[in-house]
Design a protein around this motif. Sequence first.
Motif, short mmCIF file in Angstrom:
data_model
loop_
_atom_site.label_atom_id
_atom_site.label_comp_id
_atom_site.label_asym_id
_atom_site.label_seq_id
_atom_site.Cartn_x
_atom_site.Cartn_y
_atom_site.Cartn_z
N LEU A 175 0.80 -1.21 0.00
CA LEU A 175 0.00 0.00 0.00
C LEU A 175 0.83 1.26 0.00
CD1 LEU A 175 -2.94 -0.89 2.39
CD2 LEU A 175 -2.82 -1.02 -0.09
N SER A 176 2.09 1.19 0.42
CA SER A 176 2.94 2.39 0.41
C SER A 176 3.55 2.63 -0.95
CB SER A 176 4.08 2.24 1.44
OG SER A 176 4.93 1.18 1.05
N GLY A 177 3.42 1.66 -1.86
CA GLY A 177 3.95 1.84 -3.20
C GLY A 177 5.32 1.22 -3.37
N ASN A 193 5.75 8.16 -3.48
CA ASN A 193 5.54 8.39 -2.05
C ASN A 193 6.91 8.42 -1.38
OD1 ASN A 193 4.36 8.69 0.42
ND2 ASN A 193 3.46 6.65 0.53
N PRO A 194 7.45 9.60 -1.07
CA PRO A 194 6.83 10.92 -0.99
C PRO A 194 6.42 11.48 -2.36
CG PRO A 194 8.85 10.85 0.31
CD PRO A 194 8.82 9.62 -0.53
N ASN A 200 -0.24 9.43 -8.29
CA ASN A 200 -0.87 8.43 -9.14
C ASN A 200 -1.54 7.38 -8.27
OD1 ASN A 200 0.22 9.47 -11.72
ND2 ASN A 200 2.17 8.83 -10.86
N VAL A 201 -2.77 7.07 -8.57
CA VAL A 201 -3.55 6.14 -7.76
C VAL A 201 -4.02 5.00 -8.65
CG1 VAL A 201 -5.51 5.87 -6.19
CG2 VAL A 201 -4.32 8.07 -6.34
N VAL A 268 3.85 14.22 1.58
CA VAL A 268 4.01 15.26 0.56
C VAL A 268 5.22 16.10 0.95
CG1 VAL A 268 2.98 17.29 -0.54
CG2 VAL A 268 1.58 15.27 -0.06
N GLN A 269 6.09 16.39 0.01
CA GLN A 269 7.30 17.13 0.33
C GLN A 269 7.49 18.30 -0.65
OE1 GLN A 269 10.49 14.31 -0.13
NE2 GLN A 269 10.29 14.19 -2.35
N ASN A 270 8.48 19.15 -0.32
CA ASN A 270 8.86 20.27 -1.18
C ASN A 270 7.71 21.22 -1.49
OD1 ASN A 270 11.45 19.18 -1.30
ND2 ASN A 270 10.97 17.99 -3.14
#
Length: 272
Positions: A175-177, A193-194, A200-201, A268-270
């Motif tokens: 689930l974390s990718g 992720n991050p 994209n899902v 989420v970053q940056n």
Amino acid sequence: WTGQSMASQIAMITDLYFSTPDTGFVFGGTNANIQFAHAKILRTVDGGATWTTVYESARPFEIIWKAHFPTHDAGYATVLSYAPNTLERFVAKTSDGGLNWSDLPLTGNGAKAFGVGFLTENTGWVGCDNSIYETSDGGQNWTPINVGQYVNKIRVLDDIAYGIGVRIYKMTPTLSGSAEQNEAPLRLLAWPNPANDTINVKFHLEKPSSVVIQLLDSKGNRLLETLPAPRDAGKHTETLASGTLRAGSYFLLVKADGQILGQVNMIVQNKP
């Protein structure tokens, strides 16, 4: 079957790929003696009658070992190096269907790159002698996964990757990718992720359903939500714009007919 000599253009062939009956590639090296070999890729557009060089490394002790095209335009090839005096290792990548290739840094530890396989255009794996390396941003960054040694080949089928090395490995997206040995069927995958501007899902529906995607903060506030949209049974991929969010931790939910299909903890970053 008919044979064709290519000794004048490539001395060692290790892999091939054809996107159409006429358009294809062979991968290998310029010399059968590895100390004089340079990694090389040839392309044909006439079913193998003629071949053109589209990639040749400037470094000796290298050959192309394996290649994979997850899409028509995106392709990756492992540059297997036996160079004794440098630890830098590379992956060759094309973004225009194989017309042009460039080197992407893989590791700086002297690892030997063997198999390659990609789940999507940006998410994939390279098998090395010491580990499997994973990327979720098209090869810009690689992270070692503590599983798999000498993974010589990687084959991706639907949402599952199989690798052969000192053992047989089966990798399914979590689930974390990221990828790990996991027998659970894919229901929801979100990447990168991050994340930065987009997420994209990818999800799977057992039956036709009305789908809503939500992004919540740690207090449960809905920061992003898509309008209900009918989707057929099967696999779907959606893109969620996350450019307005600040850096932090979020929860991504996919609901089908009002029921939670799955949840991913997102970073989420940056962001300002």
